[in-house]
Design an enzyme around this catalytic site. Sequence first.
Site, PDB file in Angstrom:
ATOM      1  N   GLN A 129      93.628 -50.942 -27.728  1.00 50.33           N
ATOM      2  CA  GLN A 129      92.979 -50.742 -29.026  1.00 50.33           C
ATOM      3  C   GLN A 129      93.508 -49.463 -29.667  1.00 50.33           C
ATOM      4  O   GLN A 129      93.296 -48.368 -29.141  1.00 50.33           O
ATOM      5  CB  GLN A 129      91.473 -50.623 -28.790  1.00 50.33           C
ATOM      6  CG  GLN A 129      90.685 -50.332 -30.032  1.00 50.33           C
ATOM      7  CD  GLN A 129      89.190 -50.334 -29.732  1.00 50.33           C
ATOM      8  OE1 GLN A 129      88.638 -51.328 -29.288  1.00 50.33           O
ATOM      9  NE2 GLN A 129      88.547 -49.216 -29.958  1.00 50.33           N
ATOM     10  N   GLY A 130      94.219 -49.605 -30.777  1.00 45.99           N
ATOM     11  CA  GLY A 130      94.839 -48.446 -31.445  1.00 45.99           C
ATOM     12  C   GLY A 130      94.021 -48.001 -32.645  1.00 45.99           C
ATOM     13  O   GLY A 130      94.301 -48.419 -33.778  1.00 45.99           O
ATOM     14  N   SER A 132      92.187 -44.344 -32.617  1.00 51.09           N
ATOM     15  CA  SER A 132      92.217 -42.880 -32.744  1.00 51.09           C
ATOM     16  C   SER A 132      93.615 -42.361 -33.037  1.00 51.09           C
ATOM     17  O   SER A 132      94.615 -42.925 -32.584  1.00 51.09           O
ATOM     18  CB  SER A 132      91.732 -42.224 -31.454  1.00 51.09           C
ATOM     19  OG  SER A 132      90.487 -42.744 -31.087  1.00 51.09           O
ATOM     20  N   SER A 164      93.872 -46.418 -24.425  1.00 47.49           N
ATOM     21  CA  SER A 164      93.683 -46.735 -23.002  1.00 47.49           C
ATOM     22  C   SER A 164      94.539 -47.937 -22.596  1.00 47.49           C
ATOM     23  O   SER A 164      94.692 -48.883 -23.375  1.00 47.49           O
ATOM     24  CB  SER A 164      92.217 -47.089 -22.715  1.00 47.49           C
ATOM     25  OG  SER A 164      91.356 -46.122 -23.219  1.00 47.49           O
ATOM     26  N   GLU A 247      81.528 -52.805 -28.598  1.00 42.68           N
ATOM     27  CA  GLU A 247      82.097 -51.872 -27.630  1.00 42.68           C
ATOM     28  C   GLU A 247      81.042 -50.891 -27.126  1.00 42.68           C
ATOM     29  O   GLU A 247      80.996 -50.540 -25.960  1.00 42.68           O
ATOM     30  CB  GLU A 247      83.264 -51.118 -28.275  1.00 42.68           C
ATOM     31  CG  GLU A 247      83.950 -50.171 -27.307  1.00 42.68           C
ATOM     32  CD  GLU A 247      85.120 -49.418 -27.922  1.00 42.68           C
ATOM     33  OE1 GLU A 247      85.331 -49.524 -29.139  1.00 42.68           O
ATOM     34  OE2 GLU A 247      85.805 -48.718 -27.169  1.00 42.68           O
ATOM     35  N   GLU A 365      77.490 -36.714 -30.052  1.00 45.47           N
ATOM     36  CA  GLU A 365      76.989 -36.090 -31.289  1.00 45.47           C
ATOM     37  C   GLU A 365      77.043 -37.092 -32.445  1.00 45.47           C
ATOM     38  O   GLU A 365      76.106 -37.185 -33.248  1.00 45.47           O
ATOM     39  CB  GLU A 365      77.829 -34.848 -31.648  1.00 45.47           C
ATOM     40  CG  GLU A 365      77.674 -33.670 -30.705  1.00 45.47           C
ATOM     41  CD  GLU A 365      78.438 -33.846 -29.393  1.00 45.47           C
ATOM     42  OE1 GLU A 365      79.277 -34.776 -29.282  1.00 45.47           O
ATOM     43  OE2 GLU A 365      78.199 -33.066 -28.450  1.00 45.47           O
TER      44      GLU A 365
HETATM   45  C1  LIG Z   1      87.700 -42.658 -21.801  1.00 45.23           C
HETATM   46  C2  LIG Z   1      88.189 -42.739 -23.209  1.00 45.23           C
HETATM   47  C3  LIG Z   1      88.849 -43.874 -23.622  1.00 45.23           C
HETATM   48  C4  LIG Z   1      89.323 -43.961 -24.951  1.00 45.23           C
HETATM   49  N1  LIG Z   1      90.031 -45.075 -25.307  1.00 45.23           N
HETATM   50  C5  LIG Z   1      90.486 -45.190 -26.572  1.00 45.23           C
HETATM   51  C6  LIG Z   1      91.232 -46.337 -26.965  1.00 45.23           C
HETATM   52  O1  LIG Z   1      91.512 -47.237 -26.156  1.00 45.23           O
HETATM   53  N2  LIG Z   1      91.655 -46.427 -28.254  1.00 45.23           N
HETATM   54  C7  LIG Z   1      91.386 -45.454 -29.174  1.00 45.23           C
HETATM   55  O2  LIG Z   1      91.759 -45.626 -30.328  1.00 45.23           O
HETATM   56  N3  LIG Z   1      90.721 -44.313 -28.824  1.00 45.23           N
HETATM   57  C8  LIG Z   1      90.273 -44.164 -27.545  1.00 45.23           C
HETATM   58  N4  LIG Z   1      89.583 -43.027 -27.169  1.00 45.23           N
HETATM   59  C9  LIG Z   1      89.430 -41.944 -28.129  1.00 45.23           C
HETATM   60  C10 LIG Z   1      88.000 -41.761 -28.629  1.00 45.23           C
HETATM   61  O3  LIG Z   1      87.630 -42.824 -29.481  1.00 45.23           O
HETATM   62  C11 LIG Z   1      87.945 -40.390 -29.362  1.00 45.23           C
HETATM   63  O4  LIG Z   1      88.220 -39.394 -28.405  1.00 45.23           O
HETATM   64  C12 LIG Z   1      86.586 -40.155 -29.976  1.00 45.23           C
HETATM   65  O5  LIG Z   1      86.384 -41.006 -31.079  1.00 45.23           O
HETATM   66  C13 LIG Z   1      86.433 -38.685 -30.450  1.00 45.23           C
HETATM   67  O6  LIG Z   1      87.480 -38.323 -31.274  1.00 45.23           O
HETATM   68  P1  LIG Z   1      88.323 -36.987 -31.004  1.00 45.23           P
HETATM   69  O7  LIG Z   1      88.756 -36.986 -29.566  1.00 45.23           O
HETATM   70  O8  LIG Z   1      89.381 -36.912 -32.051  1.00 45.23           O
HETATM   71  O9  LIG Z   1      87.295 -35.798 -31.164  1.00 45.23           O
HETATM   72  P2  LIG Z   1      86.803 -35.161 -32.536  1.00 45.23           P
HETATM   73  O10 LIG Z   1      86.416 -36.227 -33.488  1.00 45.23           O
HETATM   74  O11 LIG Z   1      87.837 -34.184 -33.001  1.00 45.23           O
HETATM   75  O12 LIG Z   1      85.496 -34.392 -32.094  1.00 45.23           O
HETATM   76  C14 LIG Z   1      85.549 -33.076 -31.494  1.00 45.23           C
HETATM   77  C15 LIG Z   1      84.116 -32.575 -31.332  1.00 45.23           C
HETATM   78  O13 LIG Z   1      83.480 -32.456 -32.607  1.00 45.23           O
HETATM   79  C16 LIG Z   1      82.261 -33.187 -32.629  1.00 45.23           C
HETATM   80  N5  LIG Z   1      82.055 -33.795 -33.952  1.00 45.23           N
HETATM   81  C17 LIG Z   1      82.979 -34.435 -34.713  1.00 45.23           C
HETATM   82  N6  LIG Z   1      82.419 -34.878 -35.846  1.00 45.23           N
HETATM   83  C18 LIG Z   1      81.111 -34.541 -35.798  1.00 45.23           C
HETATM   84  C19 LIG Z   1      80.002 -34.726 -36.682  1.00 45.23           C
HETATM   85  N7  LIG Z   1      80.134 -35.371 -37.833  1.00 45.23           N
HETATM   86  N8  LIG Z   1      78.791 -34.251 -36.302  1.00 45.23           N
HETATM   87  C20 LIG Z   1      78.631 -33.585 -35.102  1.00 45.23           C
HETATM   88  N9  LIG Z   1      79.648 -33.370 -34.231  1.00 45.23           N
HETATM   89  C21 LIG Z   1      80.870 -33.836 -34.576  1.00 45.23           C
HETATM   90  C22 LIG Z   1      82.443 -34.280 -31.586  1.00 45.23           C
HETATM   91  O14 LIG Z   1      81.189 -34.728 -31.099  1.00 45.23           O
HETATM   92  C23 LIG Z   1      83.250 -33.550 -30.516  1.00 45.23           C
HETATM   93  O15 LIG Z   1      82.404 -32.805 -29.675  1.00 45.23           O
HETATM   94  C24 LIG Z   1      89.128 -42.882 -25.862  1.00 45.23           C
HETATM   95  C25 LIG Z   1      88.467 -41.727 -25.418  1.00 45.23           C
HETATM   96  C26 LIG Z   1      88.013 -41.651 -24.122  1.00 45.23           C
HETATM   97  C27 LIG Z   1      87.338 -40.380 -23.677  1.00 45.23           C
END
Ligand SMILES: Cc1cc2nc3c(=O)[nH]c(=O)nc-3n(C[C@H](O)[C@H](O)[C@H](O)COP(=O)(O)OP(=O)(O)OC[C@H]3O[C@@H](n4cnc5c(N)ncnc54)[C@H](O)[C@@H]3O)c2cc1C
Length: 381
Positions: A129-130, A132, A164, A247, A365
Site C-alpha cells: 500500500q503506497g 505515506s 510495508s 484497515e 494523536e
Molecule cells: C508498522 C507500520 C507500517 C506502516 N505501513 C505502511 C504502508 O504499508 N504504507 C504506507 O503508505 N504507510 C505505512 N506506514 C506509515 C504510516 O501510515 C505513517 O507513519 C503514519 O501515517 C504517520 O505519519 P508520519 O510517520 O509521517 O508521522 P507524522 O505525520 O509526521 O507525525 C509525527 C508526529 O506528529 C503527530 N501529529 C501529526 N499531525 C497531528 C495532528 N493533526 N494533531 C496531533 N498530532 C499530530 C503524530 O501523532 C506524530 O506523533 C506504516 C507505519 C508503521 C509504523
Amino acid sequence: MDFDWSDEDQAFRAEVREFLARELPKDWAELSRDGPGSDEQVAFSLRFCPKLAERGWLTPHWPREIGGLGESAWRYAIFSEEMWAAGEPRGPQYMNVNWIGPTVARFGTDEQAKRYLPPISRGEALWCQGFSEPNAGSDLASLTTRAELRSDEYVINGQKVWTSYCKSAETCFLLVRTSTSLPRHRGLSVLLVPMSTSGIVVREIDTLIGSHYFHEVFFENVRVPTTALLGKENEGWAVAMYALQYERVGLPRYARSQRVLDELATDAARRGRIADTAFADALRSARALCAAARLLYLRVVDQRVRDLPPTADSNLARVAMTMADRAVGDLALELWGPDALVYGSPGDAHFRAALPAGIATGTTEVQLNLVAQRWLGLPRD
Ligand SMILES: Cc1cc2nc3c(=O)[nH]c(=O)nc-3n(C[C@H](O)[C@H](O)[C@H](O)COP(=O)(O)OP(=O)(O)OC[C@H]3O[C@@H](n4cnc5c(N)ncnc54)[C@H](O)[C@@H]3O)c2cc1C
C-alpha cells in the site's frame, strides 16, 4: 446483552485452533522470527493461505460473487482473533483480505475485479500500500507523488515511504495526485500498479520490527495504462478512506496482547512477582485494557454486521488496541528484560510488535483527534 458466542461459533473457533495446531510447523516461532515481511514468512504465507482458501476461510466474509462464502463479519472476527493470536501466519496477505480486496470490489471495474480478486481469495497474491510520503503521513492529503494523464496512460513520478512488505509485492495500491489545480483532497486518485513496471526502485529501510518490513519506493516516469485507475479520477480520497476504515480495525491486536498477558501472569506467579503490588496492579490494568479493546473492536464488527455506516468507533477501537498492546509490551519488558525483544522467546517479542502500533494506519494523536471531532462533537481546532 448476551456477549457469548453461539455453539456453532465456538465449534468453528475450536476447528480453527486444531487446524493451526496441525498446519503451523514445529519451528513456527523460529520461522516467523523476522516478521511478516521476511522471505521465510512470505514463502510460508504462499503455502498456508491457499490451504485456508480451500476451506473458504481466507475470505469467508466476502460475498459469493467475488470468491467468498457470504458469512457474517462475526465469523471472520473469530477467525482473525485466532490468526493474530497465533502470530499472523497469513503474513502480508492479511492486508489483501481485510481491506485491499474489499476496496477493489467496491470501486473496481468488472475487469479489475476479475483480474485482482480471484488471486486474493485463492491466497496467491501479494500487495503493498503506497500512501505515506516523506512529507505526507498524518496529513496524507498533502502528498505530491504525481500521475499525469498523457493520452491513454498515466506517467508517475515521486516517492513513497514506510511501504510495508513491498519487496515481495506484485501490485501496489497507490495513492497519487492527478490534479494540482483542484483543492488538495479532490485532486487524488488510486492506481493499481504492477511493481514490475519499469521505473520503480525499491529500497529497504532497516527496522527493529523485522526484516523486509519497511521500504522507500521511487517512481521515475513509471507508465501505467488508464485501466489502472481504481474508481474515478480525482476521487481517490474516498477510495483511500474506505480502505482505511477497514484497515483501522482490520486486526484484532488485543488477541495477541491477551495471549502474551496470560503467559506473563503465569510466569509472574511462578517467579513470585505477583506479590509485588505495583506489578500485580499493572497486570490487572493491562487485562482491563485488553478487555476494553476487545469490546470496542466487537462493537465495530456489530455495526458492520448491521450494515451501519462507518463511525469514529473504529478510531476508538484502534486507540484501545494500541493502549493494550503497549501496556502488555511494557510488562513483558519489565518481567523478561532483554529476552522480551527476541521472537520465539516467552512473549514472542511482544514489546517490538507493540512499538509501532500507535503509528501505523494513523497515529494515536490523529485517531484521538477524529474521536474528538466525530464522537464528542468537539471543534476541529
Ligand atoms: C508498522 C507500520 C507500517 C506502516 N505501513 C505502511 C504502508 O504499508 N504504507 C504506507 O503508505 N504507510 C505505512 N506506514 C506509515 C504510516 O501510515 C505513517 O507513519 C503514519 O501515517 C504517520 O505519519 P508520519 O510517520 O509521517 O508521522 P507524522 O505525520 O509526521 O507525525 C509525527 C508526529 O506528529 C503527530 N501529529 C501529526 N499531525 C497531528 C495532528 N493533526 N494533531 C496531533 N498530532 C499530530 C503524530 O501523532 C506524530 O506523533 C506504516 C507505519 C508503521 C509504523
